[in-house]
Design a protein around this motif. Structure first.
Motif, PDB file in Angstrom:
ATOM      1  N   ARG A  59      61.153  21.789  65.711  1.00  0.00           N
ATOM      2  CA  ARG A  59      61.444  22.847  66.494  1.00  0.00           C
ATOM      3  C   ARG A  59      61.197  24.209  65.528  1.00  0.00           C
ATOM      4  O   ARG A  59      60.636  25.352  66.082  1.00  0.00           O
ATOM      5  N   ARG A  60      61.193  24.228  64.313  1.00  0.00           N
ATOM      6  CA  ARG A  60      61.041  25.319  63.542  1.00  0.00           C
ATOM      7  C   ARG A  60      59.919  25.418  62.516  1.00  0.00           C
ATOM      8  O   ARG A  60      59.783  25.905  61.719  1.00  0.00           O
ATOM      9  N   ILE A  78      67.002  21.999  55.491  1.00  0.00           N
ATOM     10  CA  ILE A  78      67.517  21.760  56.867  1.00  0.00           C
ATOM     11  C   ILE A  78      68.695  20.714  56.758  1.00  0.00           C
ATOM     12  O   ILE A  78      69.831  20.972  57.213  1.00  0.00           O
ATOM     13  N   ASN A  81      71.953  22.233  55.323  1.00  0.00           N
ATOM     14  CA  ASN A  81      72.532  23.099  56.355  1.00  0.00           C
ATOM     15  C   ASN A  81      73.162  22.050  57.561  1.00  0.00           C
ATOM     16  O   ASN A  81      74.384  22.646  57.949  1.00  0.00           O
ATOM     17  N   LEU A  82      72.653  21.071  57.802  1.00  0.00           N
ATOM     18  CA  LEU A  82      73.395  20.393  59.053  1.00  0.00           C
ATOM     19  C   LEU A  82      74.609  19.755  58.537  1.00  0.00           C
ATOM     20  O   LEU A  82      75.520  19.424  59.251  1.00  0.00           O
ATOM     21  N   ARG A  84      76.826  21.151  56.853  1.00  0.00           N
ATOM     22  CA  ARG A  84      77.941  21.984  56.783  1.00  0.00           C
ATOM     23  C   ARG A  84      78.923  21.919  58.017  1.00  0.00           C
ATOM     24  O   ARG A  84      80.036  22.159  57.941  1.00  0.00           O
ATOM     25  N   ASN A  85      78.498  21.117  59.135  1.00  0.00           N
ATOM     26  CA  ASN A  85      79.495  20.655  60.125  1.00  0.00           C
ATOM     27  C   ASN A  85      80.199  19.344  59.630  1.00  0.00           C
ATOM     28  O   ASN A  85      80.900  18.862  60.517  1.00  0.00           O
ATOM     29  N   HIS A  86      79.848  18.806  58.551  1.00  0.00           N
ATOM     30  CA  HIS A  86      80.367  17.796  57.996  1.00  0.00           C
ATOM     31  C   HIS A  86      81.506  17.915  56.738  1.00  0.00           C
ATOM     32  O   HIS A  86      81.447  16.667  56.027  1.00  0.00           O
ATOM     33  N   ARG A  88      84.270  18.691  55.917  1.00  0.00           N
ATOM     34  CA  ARG A  88      85.642  18.127  56.171  1.00  0.00           C
ATOM     35  C   ARG A  88      85.614  16.639  55.785  1.00  0.00           C
ATOM     36  O   ARG A  88      86.307  15.906  55.088  1.00  0.00           O
TER      37      ARG A  88
ATOM     38  N   GLY B  59      67.792  33.651  63.503  1.00  0.00           N
ATOM     39  CA  GLY B  59      67.365  32.197  63.356  1.00  0.00           C
ATOM     40  C   GLY B  59      68.853  31.496  63.868  1.00  0.00           C
ATOM     41  O   GLY B  59      68.938  30.358  63.670  1.00  0.00           O
ATOM     42  N   LYS B  65      74.799  23.782  65.128  1.00  0.00           N
ATOM     43  CA  LYS B  65      75.431  22.552  65.402  1.00  0.00           C
ATOM     44  C   LYS B  65      76.863  22.607  65.800  1.00  0.00           C
ATOM     45  O   LYS B  65      77.399  23.380  64.622  1.00  0.00           O
ATOM     46  N   VAL B  66      77.193  21.888  66.754  1.00  0.00           N
ATOM     47  CA  VAL B  66      78.758  21.810  66.843  1.00  0.00           C
ATOM     48  C   VAL B  66      79.293  20.398  66.474  1.00  0.00           C
ATOM     49  O   VAL B  66      78.762  19.507  66.899  1.00  0.00           O
ATOM     50  N   HIS B  67      80.330  20.591  65.597  1.00  0.00           N
ATOM     51  CA  HIS B  67      81.010  19.505  65.167  1.00  0.00           C
ATOM     52  C   HIS B  67      81.515  18.630  66.225  1.00  0.00           C
ATOM     53  O   HIS B  67      82.076  19.148  67.151  1.00  0.00           O
ATOM     54  N   GLU B  69      84.138  16.275  66.304  1.00  0.00           N
ATOM     55  CA  GLU B  69      85.529  16.209  66.272  1.00  0.00           C
ATOM     56  C   GLU B  69      86.104  17.538  66.847  1.00  0.00           C
ATOM     57  O   GLU B  69      85.715  18.724  66.522  1.00  0.00           O
ATOM     58  N   THR B  71      89.158  20.220  66.968  1.00  0.00           N
ATOM     59  CA  THR B  71      90.176  20.447  66.317  1.00  0.00           C
ATOM     60  C   THR B  71      91.292  20.944  67.050  1.00  0.00           C
ATOM     61  O   THR B  71      91.363  22.311  67.704  1.00  0.00           O
ATOM     62  N   TRP B 109      65.054  31.415  72.880  1.00  0.00           N
ATOM     63  CA  TRP B 109      64.481  30.180  73.337  1.00  0.00           C
ATOM     64  C   TRP B 109      64.948  30.074  74.837  1.00  0.00           C
ATOM     65  O   TRP B 109      66.076  29.941  75.111  1.00  0.00           O
ATOM     66  N   ASP B 270      85.007  23.639  68.774  1.00  0.00           N
ATOM     67  CA  ASP B 270      85.123  23.318  67.107  1.00  0.00           C
ATOM     68  C   ASP B 270      84.286  24.265  66.580  1.00  0.00           C
ATOM     69  O   ASP B 270      83.597  24.774  66.751  1.00  0.00           O
ATOM     70  N   GLN B 271      84.308  24.077  65.116  1.00  0.00           N
ATOM     71  CA  GLN B 271      83.573  24.892  64.231  1.00  0.00           C
ATOM     72  C   GLN B 271      82.142  24.846  64.377  1.00  0.00           C
ATOM     73  O   GLN B 271      81.610  23.426  64.716  1.00  0.00           O
ATOM     74  N   THR B 273      78.102  25.805  62.901  1.00  0.00           N
ATOM     75  CA  THR B 273      77.681  26.402  61.829  1.00  0.00           C
ATOM     76  C   THR B 273      76.155  26.351  62.132  1.00  0.00           C
ATOM     77  O   THR B 273      75.471  25.412  62.769  1.00  0.00           O
ATOM     78  N   LEU B 275      71.976  26.979  61.208  1.00  0.00           N
ATOM     79  CA  LEU B 275      71.136  26.490  60.127  1.00  0.00           C
ATOM     80  C   LEU B 275      71.100  27.354  58.820  1.00  0.00           C
ATOM     81  O   LEU B 275      70.793  26.876  58.041  1.00  0.00           O
ATOM     82  N   ASP B 276      71.338  28.727  59.195  1.00  0.00           N
ATOM     83  CA  ASP B 276      71.539  29.597  57.983  1.00  0.00           C
ATOM     84  C   ASP B 276      72.717  29.684  57.398  1.00  0.00           C
ATOM     85  O   ASP B 276      73.137  30.521  56.609  1.00  0.00           O
ATOM     86  N   GLN B 279      79.206  30.426  59.387  1.00  0.00           N
ATOM     87  CA  GLN B 279      80.210  29.892  60.050  1.00  0.00           C
ATOM     88  C   GLN B 279      80.930  30.418  61.620  1.00  0.00           C
ATOM     89  O   GLN B 279      80.968  31.556  61.509  1.00  0.00           O
ATOM     90  N   THR B 323      69.818  18.413  76.586  1.00  0.00           N
ATOM     91  CA  THR B 323      68.973  19.297  76.166  1.00  0.00           C
ATOM     92  C   THR B 323      69.112  20.729  76.012  1.00  0.00           C
ATOM     93  O   THR B 323      70.062  21.276  76.971  1.00  0.00           O
ATOM     94  N   GLU B 324      69.038  21.532  74.890  1.00  0.00           N
ATOM     95  CA  GLU B 324      69.186  22.724  74.704  1.00  0.00           C
ATOM     96  C   GLU B 324      68.277  23.792  75.767  1.00  0.00           C
ATOM     97  O   GLU B 324      66.971  23.458  75.481  1.00  0.00           O
TER      98      GLU B 324
END
Lengths: 190, 342
Positions: A59-60, A78, A81-82, A84-86, A88, B59, B65-67, B69, B71, B109, B270-271, B273, B275-276, B279, B323-324
């Motif tokens: 996509r990017r 990439i 960065n992904l 970051r959600n893991h 914990r 960007g 991305k959403v975790h 799990e 919280t 997008w 949930d948290q 993050t 890509l850049d 948080q 799909t986003e």
């Protein structure tokens, strides 16, 4: 395929046939990136993360500049960065490893090779505990270097920080960790 | 350093050497690649990242991305209240002086769907990525500028025979630059944009008339919902749309967040993050058709962005659930001239 391979690790993703170039990127880097992700987030999460890494890259692809970074460092950036959600999950795994009991008690075996293995396992646990306490970017620098095998300049590209920062941080962190491991082995009961 | 390298080598070696499901990952990539065409140009504006702070945020939403799990300790009220508190103490508006402009830049997008039958049962969808910039003058009755740039397009899905789809038809308003007072860039559009419109969230008048009380703001959401006849998602979408306009004054935002917390059905996803590395926390409301997400940084109160994910029964029918379908981020800065970026 030859046409792509001739361009080494800096393909022009914006102009080339996406199907051809991304199939090549996947076949070249997916295995090693998955290993890196599995070490950090665990094997279960790694499968999904490696797929996400390449989907995000696709996509990017328009943002990738071969003059700025190798495809490898871009993909690892990439993937990192992904992760970051893991965080914990990663820290929990490292703490578990640091607390795990040694598999072979040295006190019951005088064989030198076994004792060496026990020392190595103790150092590994100490390292796990130390990594769990580090900040995310410090951990990124260390593991991109040690597990992914990236050069400091590539780590810098992956994380978007100056190469000099990566080098100095790497030097400082490795020195500190080495001291910790030396002390832990000296302190370990025999 | 041999001992350290050895320790790294041993650490989580089993996990790193465990066989994975690369075939599944490859299949997902190949499925996504169907219909993707070369971009044939490079977008210089997005690199180097350090040189363009606005791009870091631009960007940000794409690829949030959403975790997975949950919280449990996070509640919608606690997240939004924390964000509101942060705004209460620290939020200030960017000061635009006479002759200056507020530059609002968005990275979007969106899906572009064409129905080939009147009942919308068949058709095809493309994804279009745009970077849009808007220059808003000190006096909103003066001339504004809107510039739109298409960055990429790609085929998403089709249920036409063989999965085929004609090439995406660009629209006149996709790419170009327009001028006009009070965001009236397209004078022939209906209803027309008029200066000082208290119902238009592109107008400062809209925010000036908005109450600074969460209950009263929530009442405006509810009034909109009743007018439209929808459920909570109608109210939530309305609130997110207003936030996304990027023009809300600092003194209104904390009250606005507290009002959003009152909309029934919103959950903390949930948290999140980007890509850049930004948080944030994603708050969302799910319906059969879609999940709309609002992403904020609870520590600073910053609105990071929004996105929409296709639900279990998506519209259009040929879009896969998950799909986003939409993502947008907005940044603002003060610049010294129409069309200027500094």
């Amino acid at each position: 395929m030859t046409r792509i391979a001739e361009q080494g690790h800096r393909p022009d993703l914006a102009a080339q046939d996406p199907k051809e170039v991304f199939a090549w990127l996947f076949d070249t880097y997916a295995g090693q990136i998955r290993a890196y992700l599995a070490g950090r987030a665990g094997p279960d999460a790694a499968d999904d993360l490696v797929a996400e890494t390449f989907l995000v890259a696709l996509r990017r692809r328009g943002t990738y500049d071969p003059a700025q970074a190798t495809a490898r460092s871009w993909l690892y950036g990439i993937a990192t960065n992904l992760l970051r959600n893991h965080v914990r999950q990663e820290v929990r795994g490292l703490r578990l490893t640091s607390r795990a009991a040694g598999a072979e008690p040295a006190t019951e075996n005088h064989d030198t090779a076994v004792a060496d293995r026990v020392d190595a396992a103790a150092r590994m646990r100490t390292l796990a505990g130390a990594l769990a306490k580090l900040g995310e970017q410090d951990r990124d620098v260390l593991l991109l270097t040690s597990w992914a095998g990236l050069e400091p300049a590539e780590v810098a590209d992956a994380l978007g920080v100056p190469a000099s920062t990566v080098r100095s941080r790497l030097h400082r962190l490795r020195g500190r960790l080495q001291s910790l491991l030396t002390n832990s082995t000296e302190d370990a009961p025999r | 350093m041999k001992e350290l390298d050895e320790a790294f080598e041993l650490l989580h070696r089993d996990a790193r050497e465990a066989p994975g499901d690369l075939a599944g990952a490859r299949a997902r990539l190949m499925a996504e690649l169907d219909g993707v065409t070369p971009i044939r140009r490079r977008r210089k504006w997005q690199v180097p990242a350090a040189a363009a702070a606005v791009v870091l945020v631009a960007g940000a939403v794409i690829g949030v991305k959403v975790h997975n799990e949950r919280t449990p300790e996070l509640t919608v009220a606690s997240v939004l209240d924390r964000a509101a508190n942060a705004l209460d103490v620290g939020a200030v508006d960017k000061v635009v002086r006479p002759g200056q402009y507020l530059l609002r830049q968005e990275h979007v997008w969106s899906e572009r769907t064409t129905n080939t039958r009147p009942d919308s049962s068949t058709g095809y969808t493309y994804r279009i990525e745009q970077r849009n910039s808007r220059w808003i003058p000190y006096d909103d009755y003066d001339v504004w500028q809107e510039s739109r740039k298409v960055l990429s397009t790609e085929f998403v899905a089709s249920n036409l025979p063989g999965g085929a789809a004609p090439p995406m038809q660009a629209q006149d308003t996709d790419d170009g630059t327009w001028f006009g007072p009070c965001a009236n860039f397209f004078p022939k559009s209906k209803p027309p944009k008029v200066c000082g419109d208290r119902t238009d969230w592109d107008s400062p008048a809209f925010y000036a008339q908005m109450p600074r009380d969460p209950d009263l703001i929530h009442a405006t959401f509810e009034a909109f919902r009743q007018m439209r006849g929808g459920g909570s998602d109608t109210a939530f979408n309305y609130a997110v749309q207003i936030l996304s306009a990027g023009m809300m004054p600092a003194d209104l935002r904390p009250h606005f967040y507290r009002a959003i917390a009152k909309i029934p059905g919103i959950v903390v996803l949930d948290q999140a993050t980007t890509l850049d590395g930004q948080q944030g926390v994603a708050l969302g409301l799910t319906t059969e058709r879609e999940r709309r997400e609002l992403i904020i940084d609870p520590a600073t109160g910053e609105f990071i962005g929004e996105r929409t994910i296709a639900g279990e029964q998506p519209y259009p029918l040929w879009i896969k659930p998950g799909t986003e379908t939409y993502a947008r981020s907005i940044t603002t800065s003060v610049v010294n001239g129409l069309g200027a970026t500094k």
